[in-house]
Write an enzyme that holds these catalytic residues in place. Structure first.
Site, short mmCIF file in Angstrom:
data_model
loop_
_atom_site.label_atom_id
_atom_site.label_comp_id
_atom_site.label_asym_id
_atom_site.label_seq_id
_atom_site.Cartn_x
_atom_site.Cartn_y
_atom_site.Cartn_z
N ARG A 155 0.84 5.85 -1.79
CA ARG A 155 0.51 7.16 -1.22
C ARG A 155 0.40 7.04 0.28
O ARG A 155 0.53 5.97 0.85
CB ARG A 155 -0.81 7.67 -1.79
CG ARG A 155 -2.00 6.78 -1.47
CD ARG A 155 -3.27 7.22 -2.17
NE ARG A 155 -3.10 7.21 -3.61
CZ ARG A 155 -3.20 6.11 -4.36
NH1 ARG A 155 -3.47 4.94 -3.81
NH2 ARG A 155 -3.03 6.16 -5.65
N ALA A 210 -10.97 -6.06 11.21
CA ALA A 210 -9.73 -6.40 10.50
C ALA A 210 -8.51 -5.85 11.24
O ALA A 210 -7.49 -6.55 11.39
CB ALA A 210 -9.78 -5.83 9.08
N LYS A 211 -8.60 -4.62 11.73
CA LYS A 211 -7.48 -4.02 12.44
C LYS A 211 -7.23 -4.70 13.79
O LYS A 211 -6.07 -4.83 14.23
CB LYS A 211 -7.72 -2.53 12.63
CG LYS A 211 -7.65 -1.72 11.33
CD LYS A 211 -6.35 -1.94 10.59
CE LYS A 211 -6.15 -0.92 9.48
NZ LYS A 211 -4.89 -1.14 8.71
N ASP A 236 -2.16 -7.18 -6.21
CA ASP A 236 -3.32 -7.25 -5.34
C ASP A 236 -2.91 -8.15 -4.17
O ASP A 236 -2.70 -9.35 -4.34
CB ASP A 236 -4.50 -7.86 -6.10
CG ASP A 236 -5.73 -8.10 -5.23
OD1 ASP A 236 -5.66 -7.89 -4.00
OD2 ASP A 236 -6.76 -8.52 -5.78
N VAL A 237 -2.76 -7.57 -2.98
CA VAL A 237 -2.21 -8.35 -1.86
C VAL A 237 -3.14 -9.46 -1.40
O VAL A 237 -2.72 -10.35 -0.64
CB VAL A 237 -1.86 -7.44 -0.66
CG1 VAL A 237 -0.73 -6.49 -1.00
CG2 VAL A 237 -3.09 -6.71 -0.13
N SER A 248 -4.83 0.06 13.84
CA SER A 248 -5.50 1.36 13.92
C SER A 248 -6.15 1.49 15.29
O SER A 248 -6.50 0.49 15.92
CB SER A 248 -6.57 1.47 12.83
OG SER A 248 -7.39 2.60 13.02
N GLY A 284 0.83 -1.21 0.00
CA GLY A 284 0.00 0.00 0.00
C GLY A 284 0.85 1.25 0.00
O GLY A 284 0.55 2.23 0.67
N ALA A 285 1.94 1.21 -0.78
CA ALA A 285 2.95 2.26 -0.71
C ALA A 285 2.85 3.30 -1.82
O ALA A 285 3.79 4.05 -2.06
CB ALA A 285 4.34 1.64 -0.71
N TYR A 299 -13.73 -2.72 9.19
CA TYR A 299 -12.38 -2.17 9.36
C TYR A 299 -11.88 -2.41 10.78
O TYR A 299 -10.73 -2.82 10.99
CB TYR A 299 -12.43 -0.67 9.05
CG TYR A 299 -11.10 0.04 9.04
CD1 TYR A 299 -10.23 -0.07 7.96
CD2 TYR A 299 -10.73 0.86 10.10
CE1 TYR A 299 -9.02 0.62 7.94
CE2 TYR A 299 -9.53 1.56 10.09
CZ TYR A 299 -8.68 1.43 9.01
OH TYR A 299 -7.48 2.11 8.99
#
Length: 252
Positions: A15, A156-157, A62-63, A141, A12-13, A153
């Site tokens: 941005r 997942a975090k 696509d990870v 997060s 995800g690098a 989210y």
């Protein structure tokens, strides 16, 4: 083996936090595999690293795709050297209240964050074990503590935190550490999207959020990059299995 002899992968690098981490690790002396689904964005990050005298390659991947991840990690190993540092930062949001959330919203977020971190780490860990050195940083997060409209989210975090602790237990004997960073409000395109979702102008969202943060400002991607830089360093060799909240103050 110094940082100058090590290879890192940052997902995800293209941005935001991922780009900031990739640039910081390159400045530290790492060669960097810049992973992102956005090939143009990944190339831009890699080009900026090269312009600053660093070494990087952009890899469109696509990870959540197993074959794609395996091929991407092998490419990094072939072109840069064996990757012994992994920063799992790739992420997406599909925010909605639970009763409005679709199965696709749930699966997309879980697949990118959790499946992606699993696939990239699994593919890279063999190089760490062989080197008897490795650093894994997973991006969690403060939303892992719960956040309205982010059931997918948040789950997942939170899952990434359990994943991190298990990696620390399993891989520690091979000289591999695993830690998670849990950012609070960081000024990125993702938080801008959150502001749009709740109908608040981004500048107002930043201003109001800063008032609730003890240091009286929101975070920047470089704040997280600085912490990642420490966690992948030799100096962090006795720090493993930890979740570090980078939120400008205490978290509950």
């Amino acid at each position: 083996m110094s940082a100058a002899g090590r290879v890192a992968i940052v997902t995800g690098a293209a941005r935001g936090i991922g780009a900031a981490v990739a640039k910081r690790l390159a400045a530290d002396g790492h060669a960097v595999g810049v992973f992102d689904l956005d090939e143009a964005g990944a190339k831009n990050t890699a080009a900026e690293i090269a312009a600053d005298g660093g070494k990087a390659i952009a890899v469109a991947v696509d990870v959540s795709d197993e074959a794609g991840v395996n091929a991407a990690v092998e490419r990094v190993a072939a072109e840069l050297g064996p990757p012994v540092v992994v920063v799992n930062n790739a992420g997406v949001i599909r925010d909605n209240l639970l009763f409005k959330m679709s199965v696709d919203d749930w699966d997309t977020v879980a697949n990118v964050h959790l499946r992606g971190a699993f696939l990239v780490t699994r593919a890279a860990q063999k190089y760490m074990v062989e080197a008897k050195f490795g650093r894994i940083v997973n991006m969690s997060s403060t939303s892992a503590l719960g956040n309205r409209g982010q059931a997918n989210y948040s789950a997942a975090k939170a899952g990434l935190q359990g994943f991190t602790k298990t990696l620390a237990i399993e891989l520690g004997k091979f000289g591999v550490t695993a830690n998670a960073i849990a950012p609070g409000f960081i000024q990125t395109e993702m938080t801008k999207a959150t502001a749009e979702r709740i109908g608040i102008p981004f500048e107002k969202f930043i201003e109001e959020s800063a008032k609730a943060i003890p240091v009286q400002r929101v975070g920047q991607p470089e704040d997280i990059a600085n912490l990642a830089s420490f966690l992948v360093s030799d100096g962090a060799g006795f720090v493993s299995g930890q979740v570090i909240y980078a939120a400008g103050g205490p978290t509950n």
